[in-house]
Design a protein around this motif. Structure first.
Motif, mmCIF file in Angstrom:
data_model
loop_
_atom_site.group_PDB
_atom_site.id
_atom_site.type_symbol
_atom_site.label_atom_id
_atom_site.label_comp_id
_atom_site.label_asym_id
_atom_site.label_seq_id
_atom_site.Cartn_x
_atom_site.Cartn_y
_atom_site.Cartn_z
ATOM 1 N N GLY A 78 4.074 14.685 -12.583
ATOM 2 C CA GLY A 78 5.190 14.235 -11.765
ATOM 3 C C GLY A 78 5.331 14.924 -10.424
ATOM 4 N N SER A 79 4.857 16.158 -10.314
ATOM 5 C CA SER A 79 4.983 16.889 -9.045
ATOM 6 C C SER A 79 4.139 16.279 -7.933
ATOM 7 N N LYS A 80 3.158 15.461 -8.291
ATOM 8 C CA LYS A 80 2.261 14.870 -7.288
ATOM 9 C C LYS A 80 2.787 13.538 -6.734
ATOM 10 N N ILE A 81 3.772 12.950 -7.397
ATOM 11 C CA ILE A 81 4.242 11.629 -6.999
ATOM 12 C C ILE A 81 5.134 11.728 -5.763
ATOM 13 N N GLY A 82 4.799 10.962 -4.740
ATOM 14 C CA GLY A 82 5.519 11.008 -3.473
ATOM 15 C C GLY A 82 4.960 12.024 -2.499
ATOM 16 N N ARG A 83 3.970 12.766 -2.934
ATOM 17 C CA ARG A 83 3.374 13.814 -2.094
ATOM 18 C C ARG A 83 2.173 13.252 -1.333
ATOM 19 N N VAL A 84 1.974 13.720 -0.103
ATOM 20 C CA VAL A 84 0.824 13.322 0.717
ATOM 21 C C VAL A 84 0.119 14.580 1.199
ATOM 22 N N THR A 85 -1.182 14.702 0.914
ATOM 23 C CA THR A 85 -1.967 15.841 1.398
ATOM 24 C C THR A 85 -2.980 15.367 2.438
ATOM 25 N N LEU A 86 -3.870 16.233 2.836
ATOM 26 C CA LEU A 86 -4.680 16.046 4.041
ATOM 27 C C LEU A 86 -5.559 14.798 4.053
ATOM 28 N N ALA A 87 -6.344 14.585 2.992
ATOM 29 C CA ALA A 87 -7.425 13.597 3.038
ATOM 30 C C ALA A 87 -7.159 12.431 2.094
ATOM 31 N N LYS A 88 -7.341 11.218 2.575
ATOM 32 C CA LYS A 88 -7.126 10.034 1.749
ATOM 33 C C LYS A 88 -8.300 9.823 0.817
ATOM 34 N N LEU A 89 -7.995 9.731 -0.455
ATOM 35 C CA LEU A 89 -8.995 9.513 -1.490
ATOM 36 C C LEU A 89 -9.178 8.038 -1.798
ATOM 37 N N ALA A 90 -8.091 7.293 -1.842
ATOM 38 C CA ALA A 90 -8.159 5.860 -2.144
ATOM 39 C C ALA A 90 -6.853 5.186 -1.773
ATOM 40 N N ASP A 91 -6.922 3.881 -1.536
ATOM 41 C CA ASP A 91 -5.721 3.071 -1.382
ATOM 42 C C ASP A 91 -5.150 2.771 -2.758
#
Length: 253
Positions: free
Chosen positions: A203-216
């Motif tokens: 759940g801690s990852k939901i809504g989070r955006v980090t540096l590099a896009k992995l997939a749409d």
């Protein structure tokens, strides 16, 4: 120490007294642990507190294993229930949640595992998996994943039934994101070769955006997360066409 480091990573800048209250530890213990982590370059000591090294700093994989463990185990059990019976090619990115998926397989002998994660491959040997293909490449020390053109070339030569993908962030705005662009590109190649793609993220990852896009999000068939995830963000993810499966954060059924 992992909980302390996670607290600093989440808040950015925090006082020792606040850390002591959050973690239920004495001020002396907090000071000692902050000093030890600062010596390793994992945080910066400040006057009366500590702060993360820089925004979005990636936590080394060996320090992540104890975080949200019960939720990750519940996610793993739910994912294994979605893997078809019989012979199946199962690809896994690195990460603590994908490692829990591997453990939850309980040594299924009809599965061929494909991964670019050194730590996951070692875990596969430990739990008795006999059919493991490791994609070679350049080692990233923080994630212990093999990345780059060699790993991508391996993935392009195989057909994957199901890809289990870990992510540092999942959101409508950013899609699936991680901390390193080369790792993102390598793991995206895995996704491209898969008939079904399942994203696993606590759940801690939901809504989070980090540096590099992995997939749409459009490339993901199913997101499995836990009940602590932001409900508004999950509603947006569902609206974007992704099936979302929630499991209890405490690991109970």
């Amino acid at each position: 120490m992992v909980a302390l480091l996670a607290a600093v990573a989440d808040k950015g800048d925090v006082q020792l007294s606040e850390l002591s209250e959050m973690l239920g530890a004495s001020a002396a213990t907090i000071r000692r642990d902050v000093a030890a982590l600062a010596e390793q370059g994992l945080l910066v000591r400040t006057h009366g507190g500590a702060k993360r090294v820089r925004q979005g700093e990636e936590l080394p994989v060996q320090l992540r294993d104890g975080r949200n463990r019960r939720a990750k185990q519940a996610i793993a059990r739910a994912v294994v229930d979605r893997i078809p019976p019989g012979k199946h090619a199962l690809a896994l990115t690195g990460g603590t949640t994908t490692t829990e998926v591997l453990r939850a397989l309980h040594g299924r002998s009809d599965v061929t595992l494909i991964t670019n994660s050194v730590s996951l491959a070692l875990e596969a040997a430990k739990v008795g998996q006999q059919r493991v293909l490791i994609a070679g490449g350049v080692l990233r020390s923080n994630s212990l994943e093999l990345v780059g053109s060699l790993a991508e070339a391996t993935f392009r030569q195989i057909n994957v039934g199901t890809a289990i993908v870990g992510s540092d962030g999942v959101s409508v705005d950013g899609g699936l994101t991680t901390h390193d662009d080369t790792e993102a590109a390598t793991n995206h190649t895995m996704i491209e070769r898969a008939q079904t793609v399942i994203c696993v993220a606590d759940g801690s990852k939901i809504g989070r955006v980090t540096l590099a896009k992995l997939a749409d999000l459009s490339e993901i068939d199913l997101l499995v997360t836990d009940s602590t995830a932001d409900r508004n963000e999950l509603a947006k993810i569902r609206k974007a066409g992704v099936e979302v499966l929630l499991v209890p954060a405490n690991g109970e059924v």
